[in-house]
Design a protein around this motif. Structure first.
Motif, PDB file in Angstrom:
ATOM      1  N   GLU A   2       0.819  -1.209   0.000  1.00  0.00           N
ATOM      2  CA  GLU A   2       0.000   0.000   0.000  1.00  0.00           C
ATOM      3  C   GLU A   2       0.854   1.260   0.000  1.00  0.00           C
ATOM      4  O   GLU A   2       0.540   2.238  -0.682  1.00  0.00           O
ATOM      5  CB  GLU A   2      -0.949  -0.008   1.202  1.00  0.00           C
ATOM      6  CG  GLU A   2      -2.067  -1.026   1.084  1.00  0.00           C
ATOM      7  CD  GLU A   2      -3.068  -0.894   2.206  1.00  0.00           C
ATOM      8  OE1 GLU A   2      -2.895   0.006   3.053  1.00  0.00           O
ATOM      9  OE2 GLU A   2      -4.040  -1.678   2.243  1.00  0.00           O
ATOM     10  N   SER A   5       2.188   1.857  -3.421  1.00  0.00           N
ATOM     11  CA  SER A   5       1.143   2.404  -4.292  1.00  0.00           C
ATOM     12  C   SER A   5       0.942   3.883  -4.008  1.00  0.00           C
ATOM     13  O   SER A   5       0.776   4.693  -4.936  1.00  0.00           O
ATOM     14  CB  SER A   5      -0.170   1.636  -4.084  1.00  0.00           C
ATOM     15  OG  SER A   5      -0.013   0.265  -4.374  1.00  0.00           O
ATOM     16  N   VAL A  37      -0.706  -5.803 -12.457  1.00  0.00           N
ATOM     17  CA  VAL A  37      -2.155  -5.661 -12.584  1.00  0.00           C
ATOM     18  C   VAL A  37      -2.567  -5.965 -14.018  1.00  0.00           C
ATOM     19  O   VAL A  37      -1.859  -5.613 -14.970  1.00  0.00           O
ATOM     20  CB  VAL A  37      -2.597  -4.234 -12.191  1.00  0.00           C
ATOM     21  CG1 VAL A  37      -4.092  -4.041 -12.374  1.00  0.00           C
ATOM     22  CG2 VAL A  37      -2.186  -3.950 -10.749  1.00  0.00           C
ATOM     23  N   THR A  41      -7.841  -3.830 -15.960  1.00  0.00           N
ATOM     24  CA  THR A  41      -8.035  -3.334 -14.595  1.00  0.00           C
ATOM     25  C   THR A  41      -7.143  -2.131 -14.325  1.00  0.00           C
ATOM     26  O   THR A  41      -7.549  -1.186 -13.647  1.00  0.00           O
ATOM     27  CB  THR A  41      -7.729  -4.449 -13.575  1.00  0.00           C
ATOM     28  OG1 THR A  41      -8.590  -5.560 -13.829  1.00  0.00           O
ATOM     29  CG2 THR A  41      -7.954  -3.962 -12.152  1.00  0.00           C
ATOM     30  N   THR A  45      -8.821   1.374 -13.266  1.00  0.00           N
ATOM     31  CA  THR A  45      -8.412   1.969 -11.989  1.00  0.00           C
ATOM     32  C   THR A  45      -7.744   3.322 -12.221  1.00  0.00           C
ATOM     33  O   THR A  45      -7.994   4.284 -11.493  1.00  0.00           O
ATOM     34  CB  THR A  45      -7.435   1.030 -11.252  1.00  0.00           C
ATOM     35  OG1 THR A  45      -8.064  -0.242 -11.048  1.00  0.00           O
ATOM     36  CG2 THR A  45      -7.038   1.605  -9.903  1.00  0.00           C
ATOM     37  N   ASN A 207     -13.668  -3.474 -14.408  1.00  0.00           N
ATOM     38  CA  ASN A 207     -12.233  -3.199 -14.510  1.00  0.00           C
ATOM     39  C   ASN A 207     -11.797  -2.146 -13.497  1.00  0.00           C
ATOM     40  O   ASN A 207     -11.387  -1.048 -13.866  1.00  0.00           O
ATOM     41  CB  ASN A 207     -11.896  -2.700 -15.926  1.00  0.00           C
ATOM     42  CG  ASN A 207     -12.205  -3.712 -16.990  1.00  0.00           C
ATOM     43  OD1 ASN A 207     -12.231  -4.900 -16.736  1.00  0.00           O
ATOM     44  ND2 ASN A 207     -12.441  -3.234 -18.204  1.00  0.00           N
ATOM     45  N   ILE A 208     -11.853  -2.482 -12.211  1.00  0.00           N
ATOM     46  CA  ILE A 208     -11.415  -1.521 -11.201  1.00  0.00           C
ATOM     47  C   ILE A 208     -11.017  -2.263  -9.927  1.00  0.00           C
ATOM     48  O   ILE A 208     -11.637  -3.261  -9.553  1.00  0.00           O
ATOM     49  CB  ILE A 208     -12.526  -0.480 -10.894  1.00  0.00           C
ATOM     50  CG1 ILE A 208     -11.991   0.606  -9.953  1.00  0.00           C
ATOM     51  CG2 ILE A 208     -13.767  -1.145 -10.353  1.00  0.00           C
ATOM     52  CD1 ILE A 208     -12.930   1.777  -9.786  1.00  0.00           C
ATOM     53  N   ASP A 209      -9.960  -1.801  -9.293  1.00  0.00           N
ATOM     54  CA  ASP A 209      -9.480  -2.339  -8.016  1.00  0.00           C
ATOM     55  C   ASP A 209      -9.588  -1.210  -7.001  1.00  0.00           C
ATOM     56  O   ASP A 209      -8.755  -0.307  -6.967  1.00  0.00           O
ATOM     57  CB  ASP A 209      -8.027  -2.812  -8.158  1.00  0.00           C
ATOM     58  CG  ASP A 209      -7.515  -3.530  -6.922  1.00  0.00           C
ATOM     59  OD1 ASP A 209      -7.910  -3.144  -5.799  1.00  0.00           O
ATOM     60  OD2 ASP A 209      -6.698  -4.459  -7.074  1.00  0.00           O
ATOM     61  N   ALA A 211      -9.253  -1.084  -3.683  1.00  0.00           N
ATOM     62  CA  ALA A 211      -8.199  -0.974  -2.667  1.00  0.00           C
ATOM     63  C   ALA A 211      -6.963  -0.306  -3.252  1.00  0.00           C
ATOM     64  O   ALA A 211      -6.344   0.577  -2.630  1.00  0.00           O
ATOM     65  CB  ALA A 211      -7.851  -2.365  -2.126  1.00  0.00           C
ATOM     66  N   LEU A 212      -6.582  -0.695  -4.456  1.00  0.00           N
ATOM     67  CA  LEU A 212      -5.440  -0.096  -5.122  1.00  0.00           C
ATOM     68  C   LEU A 212      -5.703   1.376  -5.418  1.00  0.00           C
ATOM     69  O   LEU A 212      -4.828   2.239  -5.232  1.00  0.00           O
ATOM     70  CB  LEU A 212      -5.137  -0.850  -6.419  1.00  0.00           C
ATOM     71  CG  LEU A 212      -4.000  -0.316  -7.289  1.00  0.00           C
ATOM     72  CD1 LEU A 212      -2.681  -0.325  -6.532  1.00  0.00           C
ATOM     73  CD2 LEU A 212      -3.892  -1.135  -8.577  1.00  0.00           C
TER      74      LEU A 212
END
Length: 256
Positions: A2, A5, A37, A41, A45, A207-209, A211-212
């Motif tokens: 995290e 990122s 990734v 996605t 994102t 197509n999305i994360d 948490a990221l």
């Protein structure tokens, strides 16, 4: 992971604020090459990442009167319909586009083009300024709409298009009207609704994360705020060649 990122978001946010180069030019390749990734996605994102960071940067540039709303509206006339059309195509051919490597290939090609345009923008501007006659001004609205359509499709498919490519097109179309500050502000302003609509469409596809995305935004929001404030103090002689080299290396790495 995290904090890495968040650090990536901070660095990309700074670049977006200072240069106006779209976050997708750096963030999507970072997510694909360094974080592993999936391309679709990464794009989805990053579009949400771009929508939030560019909203912050656009607000700051607008407060300093560094945006041309008429030019942005002309771009939107082309980019928003193109964004919706590209989303419809992705919805219909999502798996084929990912398995066939289309997203990565177009992303790599867009980065290489961005890298090639970036160091020659000053020369292009000077040449366009010398030939800026009545004929060019007469076709400016239509050409701006067409440029918007191209950028909208690229941004939605790869999250790349705003920034190096967008700024180069605007410089060719408005070499006298758009000063460096207003160029960056207009480019960022145009990208906000395009990235938001594209992000919503990618989220509907899956197509999305989240948490990221949260970790990226934790670093990018302060980064783009600082970068937008420092935009007028950073020398293009240092930033432009370095940015072009990074884009070229990353683009070639994606293509091979």
């Amino acid at each position: 992971m995290e904090w890495l990122s968040a650090l990536a978001g901070l660095l990309v946010g700074l670049v977006v604020g200072v240069t106006g180069v779209g976050g997708g030019s750096l963030m999507s390749p970072i997510l694909i090459l360094l974080f592993g990734v999936a391309p679709a996605t990464a794009v989805g994102t990053d579009l949400w990442f771009a929508a939030v960071t560019k909203t912050v940067g656009g607000a700051i540039h607008h407060r300093h009167d560094n945006a041309d709303w008429q030019v942005a509206r002309r771009l939107w006339l082309g980019s928003i319909p193109a964004t919706l059309a590209t989303l419809w195509w992705l919805w219909s051919h999502h798996r084929a586009a990912e398995k066939g490597g289309l997203i990565v290939t177009v992303l790599g090609a867009a980065l290489v083009l961005s890298a090639l345009f970036t160091p020659f923008r000053a020369r292009l501007v000077a040449r366009a300024a010398r030939s800026d006659g009545g004929g060019l001004r007469r076709w400016q609205p239509a050409l701006t709409v067409a440029a918007g359509a191209l950028l909208g499709a690229l941004i939605t498919l790869t999250s790349v298009g705003a920034g190096a490519l967008g700024a180069s097109l605007l410089l060719l179309l408005y070499p006298v009207r758009l000063t460096p500050k207003r160029l960056v502000g207009t480019d960022i302003l145009h990208a906000v609704p395009v990235a938001l609509i594209g992000g919503i469409g990618h989220a509907m596809i899956g197509n999305i994360d989240l948490a990221l995305l949260g970790a990226l935004l934790a670093g990018s929001v302060p980064g783009v705020a600082i970068g937008s404030t420092l935009a007028a103090r950073v020398s293009d002689r240092v930033v432009t060649p370095a940015l072009a080299l990074v884009l070229l290396v990353v683009g070639v790495r994606l293509l091979v």
